[in-house]
Design a protein around this motif. Structure first.
Motif, mmCIF file in Angstrom:
data_model
loop_
_atom_site.group_PDB
_atom_site.id
_atom_site.type_symbol
_atom_site.label_atom_id
_atom_site.label_comp_id
_atom_site.label_asym_id
_atom_site.label_seq_id
_atom_site.Cartn_x
_atom_site.Cartn_y
_atom_site.Cartn_z
ATOM 1 N N ASP A 363 -19.914 -36.129 30.275
ATOM 2 C CA ASP A 363 -19.142 -36.557 31.445
ATOM 3 C C ASP A 363 -17.899 -37.336 31.040
ATOM 4 N N THR A 364 -17.446 -37.120 29.791
ATOM 5 C CA THR A 364 -16.288 -37.849 29.282
ATOM 6 C C THR A 364 -15.160 -36.894 28.911
ATOM 7 N N PHE A 365 -14.067 -37.462 28.446
ATOM 8 C CA PHE A 365 -12.930 -36.645 28.034
ATOM 9 C C PHE A 365 -13.317 -35.648 26.947
ATOM 10 N N ALA A 366 -14.228 -36.038 26.061
ATOM 11 C CA ALA A 366 -14.632 -35.180 24.944
ATOM 12 C C ALA A 366 -15.169 -33.828 25.414
ATOM 13 N N ALA A 367 -15.799 -33.806 26.587
ATOM 14 C CA ALA A 367 -16.384 -32.557 27.097
ATOM 15 C C ALA A 367 -15.326 -31.500 27.382
ATOM 16 N N GLY A 368 -14.092 -31.933 27.579
ATOM 17 C CA GLY A 368 -13.029 -30.992 27.911
ATOM 18 C C GLY A 368 -12.751 -29.979 26.822
ATOM 19 N N PHE A 369 -13.006 -30.323 25.562
ATOM 20 C CA PHE A 369 -12.771 -29.375 24.481
ATOM 21 C C PHE A 369 -13.697 -28.168 24.614
ATOM 22 N N SER A 432 -0.649 -17.907 8.324
ATOM 23 C CA SER A 432 -0.065 -18.813 7.330
ATOM 24 C C SER A 432 -0.376 -20.273 7.624
ATOM 25 N N THR A 433 -0.869 -20.543 8.825
ATOM 26 C CA THR A 433 -1.151 -21.921 9.218
ATOM 27 C C THR A 433 -2.365 -22.498 8.491
ATOM 28 N N GLY A 434 -3.229 -21.664 7.960
ATOM 29 C CA GLY A 434 -4.373 -22.121 7.178
ATOM 30 C C GLY A 434 -5.422 -22.809 8.029
ATOM 31 N N ARG A 435 -5.927 -23.953 7.541
ATOM 32 C CA ARG A 435 -7.009 -24.700 8.200
ATOM 33 C C ARG A 435 -6.666 -25.028 9.651
ATOM 34 N N GLN A 436 -5.387 -25.272 9.930
ATOM 35 C CA GLN A 436 -4.982 -25.639 11.278
ATOM 36 C C GLN A 436 -5.299 -24.542 12.284
ATOM 37 N N LYS A 437 -5.378 -23.309 11.792
ATOM 38 C CA LYS A 437 -5.687 -22.193 12.692
ATOM 39 C C LYS A 437 -7.056 -22.380 13.335
ATOM 40 N N GLN A 438 -8.003 -22.970 12.609
ATOM 41 C CA GLN A 438 -9.337 -23.191 13.161
ATOM 42 C C GLN A 438 -9.364 -24.375 14.124
ATOM 43 N N LEU A 439 -8.514 -25.367 13.866
ATOM 44 C CA LEU A 439 -8.529 -26.583 14.674
ATOM 45 C C LEU A 439 -7.598 -26.515 15.875
ATOM 46 N N LEU A 440 -6.800 -25.460 15.945
ATOM 47 C CA LEU A 440 -5.944 -25.231 17.111
ATOM 48 C C LEU A 440 -6.428 -23.970 17.807
ATOM 49 N N ARG A 441 -6.866 -24.101 19.038
ATOM 50 C CA ARG A 441 -7.381 -22.954 19.810
ATOM 51 C C ARG A 441 -6.358 -22.655 20.902
ATOM 52 N N VAL A 442 -5.915 -21.412 20.992
ATOM 53 C CA VAL A 442 -4.859 -21.065 21.950
ATOM 54 C C VAL A 442 -5.266 -19.849 22.785
ATOM 55 N N TYR A 443 -4.855 -19.857 24.048
ATOM 56 C CA TYR A 443 -5.135 -18.766 24.984
ATOM 57 C C TYR A 443 -3.906 -18.555 25.859
ATOM 58 N N LEU A 444 -3.745 -17.327 26.353
ATOM 59 C CA LEU A 444 -2.555 -16.987 27.125
ATOM 60 C C LEU A 444 -2.936 -16.123 28.318
ATOM 61 N N ALA A 463 -3.821 -24.751 25.158
ATOM 62 C CA ALA A 463 -4.187 -24.986 23.766
ATOM 63 C C ALA A 463 -5.017 -26.244 23.619
ATOM 64 N N LEU A 464 -5.899 -26.244 22.598
ATOM 65 C CA LEU A 464 -6.734 -27.401 22.271
ATOM 66 C C LEU A 464 -6.441 -27.799 20.838
ATOM 67 N N ASN A 465 -6.187 -29.049 20.613
ATOM 68 C CA ASN A 465 -5.973 -29.568 19.267
ATOM 69 C C ASN A 465 -7.198 -30.371 18.855
ATOM 70 N N LEU A 466 -8.035 -29.797 18.005
ATOM 71 C CA LEU A 466 -9.264 -30.445 17.566
ATOM 72 C C LEU A 466 -9.049 -31.361 16.361
ATOM 73 N N SER A 467 -7.828 -31.417 15.858
ATOM 74 C CA SER A 467 -7.553 -32.200 14.653
ATOM 75 C C SER A 467 -7.042 -33.590 14.990
ATOM 76 N N ALA A 541 -3.675 -29.039 26.390
ATOM 77 C CA ALA A 541 -2.508 -28.967 27.268
ATOM 78 C C ALA A 541 -2.327 -27.571 27.831
ATOM 79 N N PHE A 542 -1.610 -27.514 28.953
ATOM 80 C CA PHE A 542 -1.138 -26.270 29.546
ATOM 81 C C PHE A 542 0.379 -26.252 29.442
ATOM 82 N N TYR A 543 0.926 -25.098 29.068
ATOM 83 C CA TYR A 543 2.372 -24.919 28.983
ATOM 84 C C TYR A 543 2.758 -23.698 29.818
ATOM 85 N N VAL A 544 3.507 -23.916 30.877
ATOM 86 C CA VAL A 544 3.969 -22.808 31.713
ATOM 87 C C VAL A 544 5.358 -22.391 31.228
#
Length: 553
Positions: A363-369, A432-444, A463-467, A541-544
């Protein structure tokens, strides 16, 4: 001639050198701190705006109310709260599933004498306009019920831990309150019937369900139906074992009852609401589909990532944990597509952690990921509807707390509804982003066309930034000329400990209701064309992209 004190010139010179040294050290430390604060990773994106990969139902993000709310009928009055109705209405279009474990321990018990005097005397029914005010909860009673519900929720949680469930009954009035809520909020009701009412031959006994159906038809309550909740756990919960084939026959029986009804002949029927595939009872879904697939309009299953009793913050931020949804979804889709090709597949109940949620996390902000990633990944994989457990109810995975105040996942859901359309587009973080590719989740997705402020062709990237580092997103050339409206969600409190906050900031401002009937304006911050997108550490975040000019949108 006035002479200075002997040595004063030397002291002044020393002091000047000391000040200069301090300034240099201060500037150095400031630069060092700034370098730490501003440390970031740049990532590149590739996106396809010419092709719709998937298209989900317009009610894709839907919600549930656990049937435990009806365990004591007075708590159904909470559904008359103007605040709760305001919050629910803002999530439309959406289904509201009323069900869960408790539905299989509930019986409809009509209070006929009372209703002969009241319901059929020409009074307005809850499906008509005046009933919205008629069933509205007075503020004094609301406060009393909220206090009592906090105690009731603890008792229900203890019942769930014990795994022993009391049989309860509910009357017409509880049904009226539920229908009034969905009707006045604009939601579409799916009612879960008790499948554990069975004959000595272990066939579903439909008599009680028919009593309820007859009442609802007399009241002209339009709704859809389910039968049973997580049948693979019946043996554990009630020492009753039902195989897949028999379950399919039970659904066919219910479908025939519905077809004989003038009101419900074409209403939706969904099931079997199995829990996610495990080695135990893996045969149940194939057996059900082989015998009863034609009875249902969509195949439903349930998904949770972790056990709420031992879940950690690390689980909520772990890409491997998030990826397990794809593994389980693939298993279910393979079975459904092989045995009932073309059948829609829904997540009929889902949240972060089973067992009522993880205390201090769900029930906290963490659940949003977990929640935002599930919305993105489920649509991408081809699940048509995702029903969030719960809008209001027991446990700690609710969208609205026991005081009927919206929690971080509510605000996230509301932004998703407003900004994200049903058309799924392809996007990826370049390798080419390497490890960051796993910690950044993106959808469109295409931007929600119901949002009149956005022109045709707009797309929404979320997008979600898990890092623990800021990510700077470089948009591809095909959208580089678009202005971007940015909606960054961060915990209301700073640092990693702040992830446990029950409040959320949108572009720096804490979100809260203006009053019980008014939501705040959810305004984005506009970036000019060519600007990089900066996603802070441990945020989403959401980016329109307002001038993306996607031909498929």
């Amino acid at each position: 001639m006035v002479m200075g004190h002997p040595g004063s010139g030397n002291r002044c010179a020393c002091f000047a050198h000391f000040v200069t040294f301090c300034v240099v050290v201060l500037l150095f430390n400031t630069c060092l701190i700034s370098a730490v604060v501003l440390k970031s990773v740049n990532v590149d994106m590739d996106m396809d705006l010419s092709h719709v990969a998937r298209r989900v139902d317009e009610r894709f993000l839907s919600v549930t109310i656990d049937a435990s709310l009806m365990a004591e009928e007075k708590f159904m009055y909470l559904l008359g709260s103007p605040k709760l109705r305001t919050l629910a209405n803002a999530l439309t279009p959406a289904f509201l599933r009323f069900g869960g474990t408790k539905q299989d321990f509930m019986k409809f018990k009509p209070q006929s004498e009372y209703y002969l005097k009241n319901s059929y005397s020409g009074d307005s029914h809850p499906h008509s306009g005046p009933a919205c005010s008629k069933f509205e909860l007075p503020p004094v009673l609301e406060e009393e019920l909220k206090r009592d519900w906090a105690v009731q929720a603890l008792l229900l949680r203890q019942e769930d831990v014990r795994g022993k469930y009391e049989q309860v009954t509910f009357s017409e009035y509880a049904v009226d309150l539920l229908y009034s809520f969905v009707n006045c909020s604009g939601l579409e009701l799916i009612f879960g019937l008790n499948a554990l009412l069975r004959t000595p031959e272990n066939v579903w006994d439909s008599q009680n369900a028919e009593l309820l159906l007859n009442y609802c038809e007399r009241q002209q309550y339009r709704m859809s139906w389910e039968l049973g909740n997580e049948p693979n756990s019946y043996e554990k919960k009630a020492e009753i074992r039902v195989n897949g084939s028999q379950l399919g026959e039970d659904f066919l029986h219910l479908r025939k009852i519905l077809q004989n009804s003038e009101l419900y002949s074409s209403s939706g029927l969904y099931g079997p609401d199995i829990s996610q595939p495990r080695e135990h009872r893996k045969d149940l879904l194939p057996g059900f589909l082989e015998s009863g697939a034609e009875a249902i309009d969509a195949c439903t299953w349930h998904h949770y990532y972790v056990n709420g009793r031992d879940a950690s913050l690390e689980d909520f931020l772990d890409p491997k944990v998030l990826d397990m949804l794809a593994v389980k979804t693939d298993e279910v889709l393979k079975i459904v597509h092989s045995l009932s090709p073309g059948k829609k597949v829904w997540l009929g109940e889902t949240s972060s952690a089973y067992g009522g949620g993880a205390v201090g996390l769900s029930d906290t902000f963490a659940a949003g990921f977990m929640w935002l990633d599930k919305l993105g990944l489920a649509a991408k994989l081809g699940l048509d509807v995702v029903m969030r457990q719960v809008l209001i109810g027991s446990g700690t995975y609710h969208l609205v707390d026991n005081n009927l105040d919206p929690l971080p996942d509510y605000w996230l859901s509301l932004l998703y509804k407003r900004l994200v359309g049903p058309e799924v587009l392809n996007i990826q973080v370049l390798p080419s982003t390497g490890r960051q590719k796993q910690l950044l989740r993106v959808y469109l997705h295409c931007t929600n066309k119901e949002s009149s402020s956005y022109r045709k062709g707009a797309v929404t990237l979320f997008a979600l930034n898990l890092s623990k580092e800021q990510v700077v997103i470089d948009l591809p050339a095909l959208v580089s000329n678009s202005t971007v409206e940015v909606f960054v969600l961060q915990s209301a409190e700073a640092g990693e400990d702040g992830l446990h906050s029950r409040s959320v900031r949108l572009n720096g401002d804490v979100l809260k209701m203006v009053d019980d009937r008014t939501l705040p304006p959810l305004q984005g911050a506009e970036l000019p064309p060519g600007e990089h997108l900066k996603l802070p550490a441990l945020s989403f975040a959401f980016y329109v992209l307002k001038q993306a000019a996607a031909p498929v949108c």
